[in-house]
Write an enzyme that holds these catalytic residues in place. Sequence first.
Site, PDB file in Angstrom:
ATOM      1  N   GLU A   7       0.821  -1.210   0.000  1.00 31.63           N
ATOM      2  CA  GLU A   7       0.000   0.000   0.000  1.00 31.63           C
ATOM      3  C   GLU A   7       0.856   1.262   0.000  1.00 31.63           C
ATOM      4  O   GLU A   7       0.461   2.303  -0.500  1.00 31.63           O
ATOM      5  CB  GLU A   7      -0.901  -0.003   1.243  1.00 31.63           C
ATOM      6  CG  GLU A   7      -1.798   1.198   1.369  1.00 31.63           C
ATOM      7  CD  GLU A   7      -3.038   0.901   2.197  1.00 31.63           C
ATOM      8  OE1 GLU A   7      -3.545  -0.236   2.131  1.00 31.63           O
ATOM      9  OE2 GLU A   7      -3.512   1.806   2.902  1.00 31.63           O
ATOM     10  N   TYR A 313       4.166   3.297  12.047  1.00 27.13           N
ATOM     11  CA  TYR A 313       3.100   3.839  11.212  1.00 27.13           C
ATOM     12  C   TYR A 313       2.070   4.645  12.020  1.00 27.13           C
ATOM     13  O   TYR A 313       1.499   4.143  12.990  1.00 27.13           O
ATOM     14  CB  TYR A 313       2.405   2.681  10.482  1.00 27.13           C
ATOM     15  CG  TYR A 313       1.292   3.138   9.599  1.00 27.13           C
ATOM     16  CD1 TYR A 313       1.567   3.751   8.392  1.00 27.13           C
ATOM     17  CD2 TYR A 313      -0.036   2.985   9.982  1.00 27.13           C
ATOM     18  CE1 TYR A 313       0.541   4.198   7.584  1.00 27.13           C
ATOM     19  CE2 TYR A 313      -1.063   3.422   9.179  1.00 27.13           C
ATOM     20  CZ  TYR A 313      -0.767   4.032   7.984  1.00 27.13           C
ATOM     21  OH  TYR A 313      -1.777   4.478   7.205  1.00 27.13           O
TER      22      TYR A 313
END
Length: 604
Positions: A7, A313
């Site tokens: 992604e 993240y």
Amino acid sequence: MKVILAEKPSVGREIAKVFGATTKREGYIEGKGYTFTWAFGHLLQLAAPQEYGYYGWNVQNLPMLPPKFKLSLRKVKTKDGLVDDPGAKKQLDIIKTLFDEATEIIVATDAGREGELIFRYIYYYLKCKKPFKRLWISSQTDAAIKDGFRNLKPGTDYDTLFNSAHCRSQSDWLVGMNATQALSLSSGTRSVLSLGRVQTPTLAMICARYLENKNFVPETFYQVAIQPDKDGQLFRAISDKSFKTREEAQAVLEKVEPTGLVLSVDAKPRKEPPPLLHDLSSLQQEANKRKGFTADQALSLLQNLYESKLVTYPRTGSRYIGDDVFAEVPNLIAKFNNHETFGKQANLLTGVKLNKRSVNAKKVTDHHAILPTGEMPNHLTPDLQAIYDMVAGRMLEAFNQDCIKEITKIVIQSGAKYVASGTVIKTAGWRAVFNDKDEEKKDEENPTLPKVQQGENLPIVNKALLEKQTKPKPLYNEASLLKALETAGKEIDDEELRQAMKDSGLGTPATRAAMIETLLKRNYIVREKKNLVPTVTGLAVYDVVKNQQIAQAELTGNWEKRLEEIRSGASVSEFQDEIKAYTSTITKDLLQAGKAIVIPKLNR
DNA sequence: GCAAGGTC
């Protein structure tokens, strides 16, 4: 050659590293017979109305119900209007070339609905026919990646997940685009009055709270306070009853005797578990409370730290980590042993049993909670440092011991009953990390209470009549709004219960900051000090739509329920037909209702 | 000129 599509670059690189692939190319990595590439989130989106022939903003076009949706490249705003995002275009070309050469594709986008959509949009847009398998992992540790590759799933296993994602996307387009044009056109203001499944309920929450606050009529009430003396140590006790009139309170005040009898002393320890690790939303809330950062600022600072590989993240909605990540936590904590501010706490946590409250693999969704990576920063700007410290400090808090408090309640009889309460921290536990004051209500509390015995008589050295007023719910600020969005406006303080509600919240961690900015850009709300306050435009829009479904947080909840059914195999067309019917209804309603909207030229 | 979703 097998192509692995992630992604985002960070995940693509991480997977390549596990495979030992090292040849870096523009936009991908090669090695060991594989190619590792990535998107940058959504590269493609549903095409704009004009691409279906709906030119301009025109009542004649409404409702716009494209027979078949098209995809188009992500756009960016420039001085010439919206143009193809050059970065997205370039990366999509790279992906196309690699797909053309591929024998098989391995889908490694995030394990969730949007991750599936990101891949499928690319795959269908490129008209790719190559076979694909799905990697489904929720943490990016070496072990998790290896394990995931041993258990690749057939790509078609996720067809229904794609269906639900595609439905979500189309429904938002249909309702949002049509409602926005209908209201904007009928208002006759020539300005954009946007509406959407997420932004409109959010606006409604801000407006409703503002009106409630503004129209609040405070009620005066009275209490009586006494000050007993225990061997020279004075403390304060408040009447256990409140009174509506001054006269009632005055009568009680006059009945205060020279001494007070201690009816009961209740001292009990209370364990306060450490807070969970941060997800994006909780970090944004803390950054807003501590430093006054907006949600948008906090996210962009955090993104900066992430790109510098200092934190994991950031756009995560989980406050938990799995056991694999937990295994690394002792090493991570040890990295702070010589840290200026956190060194002492890090050392205290070395070799002791860590609190596992934030460890729960089942509650890790696409991403785990935010942690420092162990990479040590130097020369951060003060703002970046502040955010980094919130991440690192929270780690030290989350794995720390409970804070033990002693809560004391003394009841005294002196004419009427009076209550003194106090809280003493016996063992700081996790609270030692930041040494913060307890945020809980402390106005009535004595920091420390003297030791008194039941049956004791204490001289009363002072007494007073207190006049107080009931207070309205405060206006929303970014912190309280973010918190409210997670549970779609329902007020839930229990942290665990709040976690369970996340699936039916408004928006996602990744989009909330941008959504608040949208409301500001539309001139629906403004920042007043820390508060978010509606403008006359915002209030006028709210007034027109407040009873419509589109202004209710429940709309998202209803959609989510249907989308989940689609994911487990229910009919797609049935839901789509309902959405189309709803689109037609709301468009018609707004074309009428918008005429009533009154927005003065001079906005606040 | 417009949604909500993702990310640099």
